[in-house]
Scaffold this motif. Structure first.
Motif, PDB file in Angstrom:
ATOM      1  N   SER A 142      15.941 -27.860  15.075  1.00  0.00           N
ATOM      2  CA  SER A 142      16.351 -26.499  14.722  1.00  0.00           C
ATOM      3  C   SER A 142      15.322 -25.864  13.793  1.00  0.00           C
ATOM      4  N   GLN A 143      14.828 -26.662  12.829  1.00  0.00           N
ATOM      5  CA  GLN A 143      13.890 -26.149  11.839  1.00  0.00           C
ATOM      6  C   GLN A 143      12.747 -27.129  11.633  1.00  0.00           C
ATOM      7  N   VAL A 144      11.534 -26.620  11.675  1.00  0.00           N
ATOM      8  CA  VAL A 144      10.332 -27.428  11.482  1.00  0.00           C
ATOM      9  C   VAL A 144       9.587 -26.923  10.256  1.00  0.00           C
ATOM     10  N   LEU A 145       9.185 -27.832   9.382  1.00  0.00           N
ATOM     11  CA  LEU A 145       8.326 -27.491   8.258  1.00  0.00           C
ATOM     12  C   LEU A 145       6.952 -28.080   8.514  1.00  0.00           C
ATOM     13  N   GLU A 146       5.948 -27.222   8.522  1.00  0.00           N
ATOM     14  CA  GLU A 146       4.564 -27.652   8.680  1.00  0.00           C
ATOM     15  C   GLU A 146       3.834 -27.431   7.360  1.00  0.00           C
ATOM     16  N   LEU A 147       3.230 -28.483   6.843  1.00  0.00           N
ATOM     17  CA  LEU A 147       2.455 -28.385   5.600  1.00  0.00           C
ATOM     18  C   LEU A 147       0.975 -28.436   5.961  1.00  0.00           C
ATOM     19  N   GLY A 148       0.328 -27.278   5.900  1.00  0.00           N
ATOM     20  CA  GLY A 148      -1.060 -27.143   6.299  1.00  0.00           C
ATOM     21  C   GLY A 148      -1.146 -26.366   7.601  1.00  0.00           C
ATOM     22  N   THR A 149      -1.332 -25.048   7.491  1.00  0.00           N
ATOM     23  CA  THR A 149      -1.335 -24.181   8.676  1.00  0.00           C
ATOM     24  C   THR A 149      -2.671 -24.186   9.394  1.00  0.00           C
ATOM     25  N   GLY A 150      -3.775 -24.251   8.609  1.00  0.00           N
ATOM     26  CA  GLY A 150      -5.091 -24.076   9.220  1.00  0.00           C
ATOM     27  C   GLY A 150      -5.175 -22.677   9.799  1.00  0.00           C
ATOM     28  N   LEU A 151      -5.543 -22.582  11.081  1.00  0.00           N
ATOM     29  CA  LEU A 151      -5.538 -21.260  11.721  1.00  0.00           C
ATOM     30  C   LEU A 151      -4.368 -21.137  12.710  1.00  0.00           C
ATOM     31  N   GLY A 152      -3.433 -22.083  12.621  1.00  0.00           N
ATOM     32  CA  GLY A 152      -2.225 -21.995  13.431  1.00  0.00           C
ATOM     33  C   GLY A 152      -2.293 -22.708  14.759  1.00  0.00           C
ATOM     34  N   TYR A 153      -3.335 -23.492  14.981  1.00  0.00           N
ATOM     35  CA  TYR A 153      -3.511 -24.188  16.260  1.00  0.00           C
ATOM     36  C   TYR A 153      -2.360 -25.158  16.528  1.00  0.00           C
ATOM     37  N   SER A 154      -2.077 -26.045  15.580  1.00  0.00           N
ATOM     38  CA  SER A 154      -0.995 -27.007  15.777  1.00  0.00           C
ATOM     39  C   SER A 154       0.363 -26.311  15.780  1.00  0.00           C
ATOM     40  N   THR A 155       0.501 -25.265  14.970  1.00  0.00           N
ATOM     41  CA  THR A 155       1.757 -24.511  14.932  1.00  0.00           C
ATOM     42  C   THR A 155       2.104 -23.959  16.307  1.00  0.00           C
ATOM     43  N   LEU A 156       1.112 -23.374  16.954  1.00  0.00           N
ATOM     44  CA  LEU A 156       1.359 -22.753  18.250  1.00  0.00           C
ATOM     45  C   LEU A 156       1.574 -23.791  19.347  1.00  0.00           C
ATOM     46  N   TRP A 157       0.915 -24.928  19.262  1.00  0.00           N
ATOM     47  CA  TRP A 157       1.206 -26.001  20.216  1.00  0.00           C
ATOM     48  C   TRP A 157       2.685 -26.393  20.116  1.00  0.00           C
ATOM     49  N   MET A 158       3.170 -26.554  18.891  1.00  0.00           N
ATOM     50  CA  MET A 158       4.570 -26.943  18.713  1.00  0.00           C
ATOM     51  C   MET A 158       5.512 -25.832  19.137  1.00  0.00           C
ATOM     52  N   ALA A 159       5.174 -24.600  18.803  1.00  0.00           N
ATOM     53  CA  ALA A 159       6.034 -23.474  19.150  1.00  0.00           C
ATOM     54  C   ALA A 159       6.141 -23.298  20.662  1.00  0.00           C
ATOM     55  N   VAL A 160       5.045 -23.542  21.368  1.00  0.00           N
ATOM     56  CA  VAL A 160       5.071 -23.484  22.835  1.00  0.00           C
ATOM     57  C   VAL A 160       5.971 -24.589  23.385  1.00  0.00           C
ATOM     58  N   GLY A 161       5.943 -25.756  22.733  1.00  0.00           N
ATOM     59  CA  GLY A 161       6.760 -26.873  23.185  1.00  0.00           C
ATOM     60  C   GLY A 161       8.241 -26.663  22.949  1.00  0.00           C
ATOM     61  N   SER A 162       8.581 -25.974  21.870  1.00  0.00           N
ATOM     62  CA  SER A 162       9.990 -25.747  21.555  1.00  0.00           C
ATOM     63  C   SER A 162      10.159 -24.331  21.011  1.00  0.00           C
ATOM     64  N   PRO A 163      10.134 -23.326  21.885  1.00  0.00           N
ATOM     65  CA  PRO A 163      10.160 -21.924  21.438  1.00  0.00           C
ATOM     66  C   PRO A 163      11.444 -21.507  20.729  1.00  0.00           C
ATOM     67  N   ASN A 164      12.508 -22.277  20.879  1.00  0.00           N
ATOM     68  CA  ASN A 164      13.756 -21.925  20.209  1.00  0.00           C
ATOM     69  C   ASN A 164      13.852 -22.473  18.793  1.00  0.00           C
ATOM     70  N   SER A 165      12.929 -23.366  18.422  1.00  0.00           N
ATOM     71  CA  SER A 165      12.923 -23.910  17.067  1.00  0.00           C
ATOM     72  C   SER A 165      12.389 -22.879  16.088  1.00  0.00           C
ATOM     73  N   LYS A 166      12.815 -22.981  14.838  1.00  0.00           N
ATOM     74  CA  LYS A 166      12.304 -22.124  13.778  1.00  0.00           C
ATOM     75  C   LYS A 166      11.242 -22.891  13.005  1.00  0.00           C
ATOM     76  N   PHE A 167      10.073 -22.287  12.857  1.00  0.00           N
ATOM     77  CA  PHE A 167       8.942 -22.936  12.205  1.00  0.00           C
ATOM     78  C   PHE A 167       8.612 -22.244  10.887  1.00  0.00           C
ATOM     79  N   LEU A 168       8.465 -23.050   9.858  1.00  0.00           N
ATOM     80  CA  LEU A 168       8.010 -22.560   8.557  1.00  0.00           C
ATOM     81  C   LEU A 168       6.718 -23.307   8.259  1.00  0.00           C
ATOM     82  N   THR A 169       5.616 -22.585   8.111  1.00  0.00           N
ATOM     83  CA  THR A 169       4.329 -23.224   7.899  1.00  0.00           C
ATOM     84  C   THR A 169       3.713 -22.744   6.591  1.00  0.00           C
ATOM     85  N   VAL A 170       3.178 -23.680   5.813  1.00  0.00           N
ATOM     86  CA  VAL A 170       2.727 -23.400   4.446  1.00  0.00           C
ATOM     87  C   VAL A 170       1.246 -23.724   4.301  1.00  0.00           C
ATOM     88  N   ASP A 171       0.508 -22.784   3.732  1.00  0.00           N
ATOM     89  CA  ASP A 171      -0.923 -22.991   3.472  1.00  0.00           C
ATOM     90  C   ASP A 171      -1.342 -22.039   2.362  1.00  0.00           C
TER      91      ASP A 171
END
Length: 219
Positions: free
Chosen positions: A61-90
């Motif tokens: 339901s909720q993903v916390l990412e520590l270390g956004t970079g330019l969002g590459y890994s964030t978008l890979w995960m978001a594509v995999g589970s578009p209904n999840s809520k992602f909070l990314t910190v950098d």
């Protein structure tokens, strides 16, 4: 018995990322090129693909990412589970804001649920517990020196059943011969010690620089 030959031969990893990994959107290629040009560290395409697959299976339901970079890994995960809520910190706002631009180029900005926070990871964990303590999945890819302390905080506070992913757990091969003078080497080895002593089961995915997965036991 002869030693098993290693798959880690020159150019194989580059071939895997360029020719064997399915990329669901061509913008990932653009992000890879930009990261290479600007010398911005990102996960490999193979790692991104594994992240996307794991998140699709876990459906957090909720993903916390520590270390956004330019969002590459964030978008890979978001594509995999578009209904999840992602909070990314950098802490690097200008760089992390590229995530928004790339998501718009992909045409998925309106479909995914990603919120960025500009802050020091350690300060965020200390000051905004209310925002992260309920997360189902934690992906950690920030300053390696902070890894052991991040583990201790998240492991103690996260709810039972939560999943964890730590990148760079092979640390460019230096886990084989860590340099006792390098704090980052010592931190990665310390995290391994913590995981081995406290986690009942864990899995190392030997993609990219080593992706470690484990879960907190349900009570």
């Amino acid at each position: 018995m002869k030693p098993r030959p290693s798959i880690y031969i020159p150019e194989l990893e580059s071939y895997i990322d360029s020719s064997l990994v399915y990329k669901p959107n061509p913008i990932f290629l653009e992000m890879e090129a930009y990261a290479k040009e600007k010398n911005i560290p990102i996960v490999t395409a193979a790692t991104g693909s594994v992240l996307s697959h794991l998140v699709s299976l876990l459906s957090p339901s909720q993903v916390l990412e520590l270390g956004t970079g330019l969002g590459y890994s964030t978008l890979w995960m978001a594509v995999g589970s578009p209904n999840s809520k992602f909070l990314t910190v950098d802490r690097h706002e200008e760089q992390a804001s590229l995530l928004d631009e790339y998501a718009k180029k992909m045409g998925i900005w309106e479909q995914i649920h990603v919120k960025r926070i500009t802050a020091s990871v350690m300060e965020f964990l200390a000051d905004r517990r209310d925002l992260w303590v309920g997360a189902d999945l934690f992906f950690v890819d920030c300053d390696k020196i902070t890894y052991p302390e991040i583990f201790r905080i998240l492991w103690a506070e996260a709810k039972p059943g939560s999943s964890f992913l730590f990148d760079n757990m092979l640390w460019h091969g230096r886990v084989l011969h860590p340099d006792p003078k390098k704090p980052s080497d010592l931190a990665v080895m310390s995290l391994w010690d913590e995981v081995k002593s406290q986690v009942s089961r864990y899995t190392l995915y030997p993609v990219g620089d080593g992706l470690l997965f484990f879960q907190k036991d349900k009570k």
